[in-house]
Motif scaffolding. Structure first.
Motif, PDB file in Angstrom:
ATOM      1  N   LYS A  65       0.810  -1.216   0.000  1.00 44.24           N
ATOM      2  CA  LYS A  65       0.000   0.000   0.000  1.00 44.24           C
ATOM      3  C   LYS A  65       0.842   1.264   0.000  1.00 44.24           C
ATOM      4  O   LYS A  65       0.496   2.247  -0.668  1.00 44.24           O
ATOM      5  CB  LYS A  65      -0.936  -0.009   1.208  1.00 44.24           C
ATOM      6  CG  LYS A  65      -1.908   1.170   1.250  1.00 44.24           C
ATOM      7  CD  LYS A  65      -2.835   1.060   2.441  1.00 44.24           C
ATOM      8  CE  LYS A  65      -3.899   2.152   2.408  1.00 44.24           C
ATOM      9  NZ  LYS A  65      -3.323   3.511   2.432  1.00 44.24           N
ATOM     10  N   SER A  66       1.951   1.287   0.724  1.00 45.35           N
ATOM     11  CA  SER A  66       2.736   2.516   0.820  1.00 45.35           C
ATOM     12  C   SER A  66       3.276   2.935  -0.540  1.00 45.35           C
ATOM     13  O   SER A  66       3.265   4.134  -0.877  1.00 45.35           O
ATOM     14  CB  SER A  66       3.876   2.355   1.823  1.00 45.35           C
ATOM     15  OG  SER A  66       4.756   1.321   1.430  1.00 45.35           O
ATOM     16  N   GLU A  67       3.744   1.970  -1.344  1.00 37.19           N
ATOM     17  CA  GLU A  67       4.247   2.304  -2.677  1.00 37.19           C
ATOM     18  C   GLU A  67       3.112   2.742  -3.595  1.00 37.19           C
ATOM     19  O   GLU A  67       3.276   3.657  -4.405  1.00 37.19           O
ATOM     20  CB  GLU A  67       5.000   1.128  -3.277  1.00 37.19           C
ATOM     21  CG  GLU A  67       6.344   0.862  -2.636  1.00 37.19           C
ATOM     22  CD  GLU A  67       7.144  -0.189  -3.380  1.00 37.19           C
ATOM     23  OE1 GLU A  67       6.917  -0.376  -4.596  1.00 37.19           O
ATOM     24  OE2 GLU A  67       7.998  -0.833  -2.738  1.00 37.19           O
ATOM     25  N   ILE A  68       1.971   2.080  -3.486  1.00 40.12           N
ATOM     26  CA  ILE A  68       0.804   2.489  -4.289  1.00 40.12           C
ATOM     27  C   ILE A  68       0.407   3.911  -3.928  1.00 40.12           C
ATOM     28  O   ILE A  68       0.170   4.749  -4.811  1.00 40.12           O
ATOM     29  CB  ILE A  68      -0.373   1.519  -4.056  1.00 40.12           C
ATOM     30  CG1 ILE A  68      -0.034   0.120  -4.570  1.00 40.12           C
ATOM     31  CG2 ILE A  68      -1.636   2.047  -4.739  1.00 40.12           C
ATOM     32  CD1 ILE A  68      -1.051  -0.933  -4.190  1.00 40.12           C
ATOM     33  N   ASP A  69       0.330   4.199  -2.630  1.00 38.62           N
ATOM     34  CA  ASP A  69      -0.051   5.544  -2.181  1.00 38.62           C
ATOM     35  C   ASP A  69       0.947   6.598  -2.649  1.00 38.62           C
ATOM     36  O   ASP A  69       0.564   7.722  -2.992  1.00 38.62           O
ATOM     37  CB  ASP A  69      -0.151   5.574  -0.658  1.00 38.62           C
ATOM     38  CG  ASP A  69      -1.410   4.907  -0.134  1.00 38.62           C
ATOM     39  OD1 ASP A  69      -2.368   4.742  -0.914  1.00 38.62           O
ATOM     40  OD2 ASP A  69      -1.433   4.542   1.056  1.00 38.62           O
ATOM     41  N   GLU A  70       2.213   6.245  -2.675  1.00 34.49           N
ATOM     42  CA  GLU A  70       3.235   7.200  -3.110  1.00 34.49           C
ATOM     43  C   GLU A  70       3.042   7.575  -4.578  1.00 34.49           C
ATOM     44  O   GLU A  70       3.105   8.752  -4.947  1.00 34.49           O
ATOM     45  CB  GLU A  70       4.628   6.598  -2.898  1.00 34.49           C
ATOM     46  CG  GLU A  70       5.770   7.537  -3.251  1.00 34.49           C
ATOM     47  CD  GLU A  70       7.130   6.910  -2.991  1.00 34.49           C
ATOM     48  OE1 GLU A  70       8.134   7.474  -3.450  1.00 34.49           O
ATOM     49  OE2 GLU A  70       7.185   5.850  -2.324  1.00 34.49           O
ATOM     50  N   ILE A  71       2.792   6.574  -5.422  1.00 41.02           N
ATOM     51  CA  ILE A  71       2.548   6.839  -6.840  1.00 41.02           C
ATOM     52  C   ILE A  71       1.255   7.621  -7.014  1.00 41.02           C
ATOM     53  O   ILE A  71       1.183   8.574  -7.795  1.00 41.02           O
ATOM     54  CB  ILE A  71       2.499   5.511  -7.637  1.00 41.02           C
ATOM     55  CG1 ILE A  71       3.870   4.840  -7.623  1.00 41.02           C
ATOM     56  CG2 ILE A  71       2.043   5.767  -9.082  1.00 41.02           C
ATOM     57  CD1 ILE A  71       3.871   3.439  -8.193  1.00 41.02           C
ATOM     58  N   HIS A  72       0.231   7.226  -6.271  1.00 43.54           N
ATOM     59  CA  HIS A  72      -1.062   7.906  -6.367  1.00 43.54           C
ATOM     60  C   HIS A  72      -0.944   9.378  -5.975  1.00 43.54           C
ATOM     61  O   HIS A  72      -1.496  10.254  -6.650  1.00 43.54           O
ATOM     62  CB  HIS A  72      -2.075   7.207  -5.462  1.00 43.54           C
ATOM     63  CG  HIS A  72      -3.415   7.858  -5.416  1.00 43.54           C
ATOM     64  ND1 HIS A  72      -4.211   8.021  -6.528  1.00 43.54           N
ATOM     65  CD2 HIS A  72      -4.108   8.405  -4.372  1.00 43.54           C
ATOM     66  CE1 HIS A  72      -5.335   8.626  -6.183  1.00 43.54           C
ATOM     67  NE2 HIS A  72      -5.293   8.883  -4.882  1.00 43.54           N
ATOM     68  N   ALA A  73      -0.201   9.660  -4.905  1.00 47.73           N
ATOM     69  CA  ALA A  73      -0.030  11.046  -4.464  1.00 47.73           C
ATOM     70  C   ALA A  73       0.699  11.864  -5.524  1.00 47.73           C
ATOM     71  O   ALA A  73       0.324  13.012  -5.801  1.00 47.73           O
ATOM     72  CB  ALA A  73       0.731  11.081  -3.145  1.00 47.73           C
ATOM     73  N   PHE A  74       1.718  11.281  -6.129  1.00 49.60           N
ATOM     74  CA  PHE A  74       2.498  11.985  -7.149  1.00 49.60           C
ATOM     75  C   PHE A  74       1.652  12.297  -8.383  1.00 49.60           C
ATOM     76  O   PHE A  74       1.599  13.442  -8.857  1.00 49.60           O
ATOM     77  CB  PHE A  74       3.713  11.145  -7.535  1.00 49.60           C
ATOM     78  CG  PHE A  74       4.564  11.756  -8.608  1.00 49.60           C
ATOM     79  CD1 PHE A  74       5.540  12.698  -8.302  1.00 49.60           C
ATOM     80  CD2 PHE A  74       4.392  11.387  -9.947  1.00 49.60           C
ATOM     81  CE1 PHE A  74       6.331  13.261  -9.300  1.00 49.60           C
ATOM     82  CE2 PHE A  74       5.173  11.946 -10.940  1.00 49.60           C
ATOM     83  CZ  PHE A  74       6.141  12.885 -10.632  1.00 49.60           C
ATOM     84  N   THR A  75       0.967  11.268  -8.915  1.00 48.16           N
ATOM     85  CA  THR A  75       0.189  11.476 -10.139  1.00 48.16           C
ATOM     86  C   THR A  75      -1.016  12.379  -9.887  1.00 48.16           C
ATOM     87  O   THR A  75      -1.352  13.217 -10.731  1.00 48.16           O
ATOM     88  CB  THR A  75      -0.280  10.137 -10.727  1.00 48.16           C
ATOM     89  OG1 THR A  75      -1.059   9.426  -9.752  1.00 48.16           O
ATOM     90  CG2 THR A  75       0.890   9.274 -11.135  1.00 48.16           C
TER      91      THR A  75
END
Length: 366
Positions: free
Chosen positions: A174-184
């Protein structure tokens, strides 16, 4: 049901639970859910979305758009860069439904403007980090040029910006998914804010199953476009998008050979059924599918120690434990969870529910 060859089974109950879960997620996020139908490609499965209150969908081709328009869908986004050679299909669809297209260059915008005959909506496809297709989210000057061409034609309506964060498929947890989601999402919000004063009704459309499944902050995201969530698969479970219990399709494959000395079982089910998508386990071993435990109704979690280790055209080679090989007979049926359900479904071309009911799919050339 009586399986005699590779057969794609669909658990209707799991599918409907996955749909309702995503409907609730969109409502909580104050976003419109426009599910991508490229995963299931089935008019009957599409009806399950209608039962859940969904009125809009996305597809991956104009041919698929025609199929779902024929099935009664009136608002369809083709979430793929416009193929300008299919202008007859564009005009045929735009005459009868609300058609939303994606373009990412001034060249495509000019060609579309020259041949369009009916009103349609246009998204500018944006690359916010995936590096597949779409114009850079930071190239405001080029984006403004595309919008200007759209606005000059009274039949074209600039709808907003569309992106797909496909790089979440390489995330782990989840943390990596959230990081990409926040960036995009930050890139898309900035883009919308830049153009919103001149075009106040524009929207942002984001689509990928991992972020839509597990991320929480969808501020500024007007539309969610996940697709794979209807079935999920091994890749999504390993990413952290779902649990293994939520995977709603499995390929039933007959056992045709056993090789205890190699700890291998061969099934009728190869690359022409699964595709060759793979993931690697913690030791770096490639896996092309996982063997699910059979349950009283369908299948359960993966069986420890079993995985599809190799695929050729029709053969699937499974690494198996000594005990499992002893328990397995020639002619037994193994339920194998696909790595990527979208490709497996596309290759198989139809489903069977656990009750044995056949469900058809869109086939190329509809």
């Amino acid at each position: 049901m009586n399986v005699v060859q590779p057969t794609l089974l669909l658990d209707e109950e799991k599918c409907k639970k996955n749909i309702l879960k995503m409907v609730n997620k969109a409502q909580e996020s104050k976003s419109v859910l426009r599910p991508h139908f490229k995963t299931h490609q089935s008019a009957e499965v599409g009806e399950w979305f209608k039962e859940a209150g969904i009125e809009k969908c996305a597809v991956s081709s104009l041919g698929m758009a025609e199929y779902f328009a024929h099935a009664g869908w009136k608002d369809i986004t083709v979430a793929f860069p416009l193929n300008v050679l299919e202008k007859e299909k564009v005009n045929r669809l735009a005459k009868t439904i609300t058609l939303n297209l994606c373009i990412e260059s001034t060249e495509t915008a000019r060609i579309l403007s020259d041949f369009v005959q009916h009103q349609l909506n246009v998204f500018v496809e944006v690359d916010a980090g995936y590096n597949r297709s779409g114009i850079s989210s930071e190239d405001y000057e080029e984006i403004a040029g595309i919008i200007d061409i759209i606005q000059q034609n009274k039949l074209l309506h600039f709808t907003g910006f569309l992106q797909h964060a496909g790089h979440t498929y390489q995330a782990k947890g989840k943390s990596e998914i959230d990081e990409i989601h926040a960036f995009t999402s930050d890139k898309m919000r900035s883009l919308k804010n830049h153009f919103q004063k001149k075009y106040p009704e524009i929207i942002v459309s984001n689509g990928d199953t991992p972020t839509c499944s597990v991320s929480e902050n969808f501020e500024g995201v007007d539309e969610m476009r996940p697709g794979n969530f209807i079935f999920y698969d091994v890749m999504q479970a390993e990413i952290g998008s779902c649990s293994y219990e939520e995977i709603a399709v499995a390929l039933a494959c007959p056992v045709v050979a056993k090789y205890p000395e190699r700890n291998e079982i061969v099934v009728y089910g190869g690359a022409v059924h699964f595709s060759k998508d793979r993931i690697e386990n913690e030791s770096g071993t490639s896996m092309y599918g996982l063997v699910a435990q059979k349950s009283a109704y369908g299948w359960g979690n993966p069986t420890p120690g079993l995985y599809m280790k190799k695929l050729s055209q029709e053969h699937g080679t499974i690494h198996a434990t000594d005990e499992f090989i002893r328990q397995t007979k020639i002619g037994d049926i193994l339920y194998i969870l696909p790595i990527h359900s979208c490709l497996t479904a596309n290759l198989m071309g139809k489903y069977f529910t656990l009750e044995g009911r056949e469900l058809g799919m869109y086939r190329f050339g509809f």
